[in-house]
Design a protein around this motif. Sequence first.
Motif, PDB file in Angstrom:
ATOM      1  N   ARG A 192       5.441 -13.150   8.991  1.00  0.00           N
ATOM      2  CA  ARG A 192       6.148 -11.876   8.810  1.00  0.00           C
ATOM      3  C   ARG A 192       7.558 -11.976   9.359  1.00  0.00           C
ATOM      4  O   ARG A 192       7.806 -12.702  10.306  1.00  0.00           O
ATOM      5  CB  ARG A 192       5.449 -10.752   9.592  1.00  0.00           C
ATOM      6  CG  ARG A 192       4.066 -10.439   9.177  1.00  0.00           C
ATOM      7  CD  ARG A 192       3.485  -9.413  10.134  1.00  0.00           C
ATOM      8  NE  ARG A 192       3.839  -8.065   9.757  1.00  0.00           N
ATOM      9  CZ  ARG A 192       3.131  -7.317   8.910  1.00  0.00           C
ATOM     10  NH1 ARG A 192       2.058  -7.804   8.343  1.00  0.00           N
ATOM     11  NH2 ARG A 192       3.495  -6.102   8.617  1.00  0.00           N
ATOM     12  N   LEU A 193       8.437 -11.198   8.794  1.00  0.00           N
ATOM     13  CA  LEU A 193       9.773 -11.069   9.364  1.00  0.00           C
ATOM     14  C   LEU A 193       9.732  -9.995  10.448  1.00  0.00           C
ATOM     15  O   LEU A 193       9.338  -8.860  10.182  1.00  0.00           O
ATOM     16  CB  LEU A 193      10.778 -10.660   8.282  1.00  0.00           C
ATOM     17  CG  LEU A 193      12.169 -10.284   8.799  1.00  0.00           C
ATOM     18  CD1 LEU A 193      12.887 -11.493   9.379  1.00  0.00           C
ATOM     19  CD2 LEU A 193      13.008  -9.660   7.694  1.00  0.00           C
ATOM     20  N   LYS A 227       4.116   0.473   9.743  1.00  0.00           N
ATOM     21  CA  LYS A 227       4.281   1.733   9.000  1.00  0.00           C
ATOM     22  C   LYS A 227       3.657   2.895   9.756  1.00  0.00           C
ATOM     23  O   LYS A 227       4.155   4.013   9.717  1.00  0.00           O
ATOM     24  CB  LYS A 227       3.636   1.604   7.617  1.00  0.00           C
ATOM     25  CG  LYS A 227       4.583   1.007   6.590  1.00  0.00           C
ATOM     26  CD  LYS A 227       3.997   1.091   5.193  1.00  0.00           C
ATOM     27  CE  LYS A 227       2.868   0.094   5.027  1.00  0.00           C
ATOM     28  NZ  LYS A 227       2.400  -0.032   3.639  1.00  0.00           N
ATOM     29  N   GLY A 240      10.933  -5.623   6.635  1.00  0.00           N
ATOM     30  CA  GLY A 240       9.913  -6.664   6.491  1.00  0.00           C
ATOM     31  C   GLY A 240       9.462  -6.787   5.047  1.00  0.00           C
ATOM     32  O   GLY A 240       9.280  -7.896   4.525  1.00  0.00           O
ATOM     33  N   HIS A 241       9.301  -5.654   4.378  1.00  0.00           N
ATOM     34  CA  HIS A 241       8.953  -5.689   2.955  1.00  0.00           C
ATOM     35  C   HIS A 241      10.061  -6.346   2.143  1.00  0.00           C
ATOM     36  O   HIS A 241       9.789  -7.039   1.161  1.00  0.00           O
ATOM     37  CB  HIS A 241       8.714  -4.273   2.417  1.00  0.00           C
ATOM     38  CG  HIS A 241       7.482  -3.620   2.952  1.00  0.00           C
ATOM     39  ND1 HIS A 241       7.513  -2.473   3.703  1.00  0.00           N
ATOM     40  CD2 HIS A 241       6.163  -3.956   2.844  1.00  0.00           C
ATOM     41  CE1 HIS A 241       6.276  -2.127   4.031  1.00  0.00           C
ATOM     42  NE2 HIS A 241       5.438  -3.000   3.525  1.00  0.00           N
ATOM     43  N   GLU A 290       0.872  -1.169   0.000  1.00  0.00           N
ATOM     44  CA  GLU A 290       0.000   0.000   0.000  1.00  0.00           C
ATOM     45  C   GLU A 290       0.914   1.225   0.000  1.00  0.00           C
ATOM     46  O   GLU A 290       1.814   1.323   0.831  1.00  0.00           O
ATOM     47  CB  GLU A 290      -0.879  -0.020   1.257  1.00  0.00           C
ATOM     48  CG  GLU A 290      -1.895   1.086   1.236  1.00  0.00           C
ATOM     49  CD  GLU A 290      -2.795   1.096   2.461  1.00  0.00           C
ATOM     50  OE1 GLU A 290      -2.773   0.146   3.251  1.00  0.00           O
ATOM     51  OE2 GLU A 290      -3.516   2.106   2.607  1.00  0.00           O
ATOM     52  N   THR A 294       1.207 -12.366   4.029  1.00  0.00           N
ATOM     53  CA  THR A 294       1.658 -12.719   5.374  1.00  0.00           C
ATOM     54  C   THR A 294       0.531 -13.370   6.183  1.00  0.00           C
ATOM     55  O   THR A 294      -0.649 -13.262   5.839  1.00  0.00           O
ATOM     56  CB  THR A 294       2.263 -11.501   6.084  1.00  0.00           C
ATOM     57  OG1 THR A 294       1.519 -10.340   5.731  1.00  0.00           O
ATOM     58  CG2 THR A 294       3.696 -11.294   5.645  1.00  0.00           C
TER      59      THR A 294
HETATM   60  P1  ATP Z   1       1.279  -2.010   7.742  1.00  0.00           P
HETATM   61  O1  ATP Z   1       0.221  -2.812   8.424  1.00  0.00           O
HETATM   62  O2  ATP Z   1       2.369  -1.524   8.634  1.00  0.00           O
HETATM   63  O3  ATP Z   1       0.721  -0.953   6.817  1.00  0.00           O
HETATM   64  P2  ATP Z   1       1.351  -3.925   5.672  1.00  0.00           P
HETATM   65  O4  ATP Z   1       1.683  -5.345   5.940  1.00  0.00           O
HETATM   66  O5  ATP Z   1      -0.069  -3.573   5.456  1.00  0.00           O
HETATM   67  O6  ATP Z   1       2.018  -3.049   6.804  1.00  0.00           O
HETATM   68  P3  ATP Z   1       1.870  -3.373   2.950  1.00  0.00           P
HETATM   69  O7  ATP Z   1       2.627  -2.270   2.375  1.00  0.00           O
HETATM   70  O8  ATP Z   1       0.418  -3.402   2.685  1.00  0.00           O
HETATM   71  O9  ATP Z   1       2.200  -3.379   4.493  1.00  0.00           O
HETATM   72  O10 ATP Z   1       2.519  -4.765   2.580  1.00  0.00           O
HETATM   73  C1  ATP Z   1       3.005  -5.118   1.305  1.00  0.00           C
HETATM   74  C2  ATP Z   1       3.430  -6.558   1.357  1.00  0.00           C
HETATM   75  O11 ATP Z   1       4.539  -6.710   2.233  1.00  0.00           O
HETATM   76  C3  ATP Z   1       2.327  -7.439   1.894  1.00  0.00           C
HETATM   77  O12 ATP Z   1       2.267  -8.640   1.130  1.00  0.00           O
HETATM   78  C4  ATP Z   1       2.747  -7.710   3.294  1.00  0.00           C
HETATM   79  O13 ATP Z   1       2.240  -8.919   3.751  1.00  0.00           O
HETATM   80  C5  ATP Z   1       4.276  -7.698   3.183  1.00  0.00           C
HETATM   81  N1  ATP Z   1       4.902  -7.356   4.452  1.00  0.00           N
HETATM   82  C6  ATP Z   1       4.699  -6.245   5.179  1.00  0.00           C
HETATM   83  N2  ATP Z   1       5.399  -6.302   6.334  1.00  0.00           N
HETATM   84  C7  ATP Z   1       6.071  -7.479   6.327  1.00  0.00           C
HETATM   85  C8  ATP Z   1       6.968  -8.139   7.238  1.00  0.00           C
HETATM   86  N3  ATP Z   1       7.300  -7.592   8.407  1.00  0.00           N
HETATM   87  N4  ATP Z   1       7.458  -9.344   6.882  1.00  0.00           N
HETATM   88  C9  ATP Z   1       7.123  -9.904   5.713  1.00  0.00           C
HETATM   89  N5  ATP Z   1       6.293  -9.354   4.822  1.00  0.00           N
HETATM   90  C10 ATP Z   1       5.760  -8.154   5.115  1.00  0.00           C
END
Ligand code: ATP
Length: 559
Positions: free
Chosen positions: A260-261, A270, A42-43, A34, A229
């Motif tokens: 998640r990592l 975020k 983590g990303h 997003e 995740t």
């Molecule tokens: P937040 O809840 O902080 O906004 P999010 O998981 O919604 O984080 P996105 O930008 O929507 O963040 O995630 C993009 C991709 O990255 C998704 O597939 C998500 O599952 C993955 N992702 C985000 N954080 C992690 C993490 N800590 N470990 C592994 N994958 C992650």
Amino acid sequence: MTQPVANDFIRDLIRRDNEQGTYGGRVQTRFPPEPNGYLHIGHAKAITVDFGTAEEFGGICNLRLDDTNPDTEETEYVDSIVADIEWLGFHPARLLHASDYFGQLYEWAELLVGRGLAYVDDSDPETISAERGGFGRPGTESAYRSRSIEENLDLFRRMRAGEFPDGTRVLRAKIDMQHENMALRDPVMYRIRHSHHFRTGDDWCIYPTYDWAHGQSDAIEGVTHSICTLEFDTHRPLYDWYLAQLPLPGDQPRQIEFARLELTHIITSKRRLAKLVNDGTVDGWDDPRMPTLRGLRRRGYPAAAIRAFCSEVGTTRTNSRQSIEALESYVRRELNRTAQRRMAVLAPLRLVIDNWPTDAAGEPLVEYFEVANNPENPEDGTRQVAFSGELWIEADDFAEVPPPKFFRLSIGREVRLRGAYLVTATSVDKDEAGDVVTVHASYDPATRGGDAPDGRKVKSTMHWVSAAHATEIRVGLYERLFTAEAPGEATGEPLDDLNPDSREIVTGKAEAALATTAPGQVVQFERLGYFAADLDAPGLYHRTVGLRDEWAAIQRRKG
Ligand code: ATP
Ligand code: MG
């Protein structure tokens, strides 16, 4: 680029699909952030899994911006996401946006309404939430659930046409308010939001939820394996339910979840990272203390080290927290190979060699020593380092009254100045406060290069910088941004565990070669650690990691 990686359950699933011909052997994944913040470590894990897996099976991975929430999303974030993925070393086959499918999603929603599978609910959000029930508590059907198809279609069209204010109505799927899986208790598909969207402008005033947008976007793009995740585990039946109702253009994608990592001493939310930025707790998303890719990059973390860590740390379905020291160990390993060695003094103390010769003009003689740039990599060549009678040494390399086991410089003690000469301290000058400001020493001209011809040994080798040739540097020394291993564990609020002293900026003296370090280049300051030249400010360095591998020690302790 991808190295053979250990097998994991995701690869096993894909292999099975391929054997059974489920997708005709095709593998297509997507990375769906997003655009409401910057990418973090983590990303990087998700990117490594999404892109790495596709690449390994000869497939493709698209970048899809999941831009369904107009209030929090911005082009600035899109641009940073695109750039950071490239920096990390991955190349999306295509750049796509969920907002490209708003039209198709709307049509499909009307289709569900027309088949009695979705309805407009006028309840307020509190009522909807209360009526959903909970674990072991049955849900209650909304008073609006039995509206006629005609009325639902009419209301939904008027929602889309902008007749109703924000929050007054939603479109919900009509599934089962008693379902044991809460995700299937008539989930919301559309909410009213009269907001300007950074791509679709004012075309829409209703926006799809994540659940309604995600699987359908996957299907439209031809995704085969939609890796996400673990928290979406319970949403998978809903993902499948939506897809099963619709006339898809191709095969129905499969959602696969992994843990998640998480790392010790950092957070990856975020929302909370944004708070640190907005509060001014850190300098920005790219502050070297931030776990964002921008921050890690400024800090000097090589992309290759992050990639290697992410792919070797393993992909499982069990949540756990990895040690930050493990990541640092990958960083150190990479930098040990690539970083050139330099000498810099971060707490400078003056050392004057009283018996240093002068030249014909009465000026102190200058000698040059040829020093290897990186003993680990002879191809990096050598450089000339100036040495003279007035030097900077580290303040804590000298003790007026040496404590037990202190083998560095003290009065009467001989030490080696790395690669140069053996010197012995003889006396000190102090300022009015009684602090040592200058150490006087004598050198042995017979020890040029650092070894005594008579074979006598010294216990310490110290780094130094010639005062007349030194360049001044500013250096950011960083500690953990969060003191607790699991921030928030004690109070539930990670920000309670913020380290108030996570940064110290010192002014140091460095050998002349430091004046020409390229922006972003990481060098090893001998005995001190790895330091990255700032990407923008000349003369500013960030401590990337120290030299000691704490990860090895942690593993030894664990046995
Ligand atoms: P937040 O809840 O902080 O906004 P999010 O998981 O919604 O984080 P996105 O930008 O929507 O963040 O995630 C993009 C991709 O990255 C998704 O597939 C998500 O599952 C993955 N992702 C985000 N954080 C992690 C993490 N800590 N470990 C592994 N994958 C992650
Ligand atoms: Mg999100």
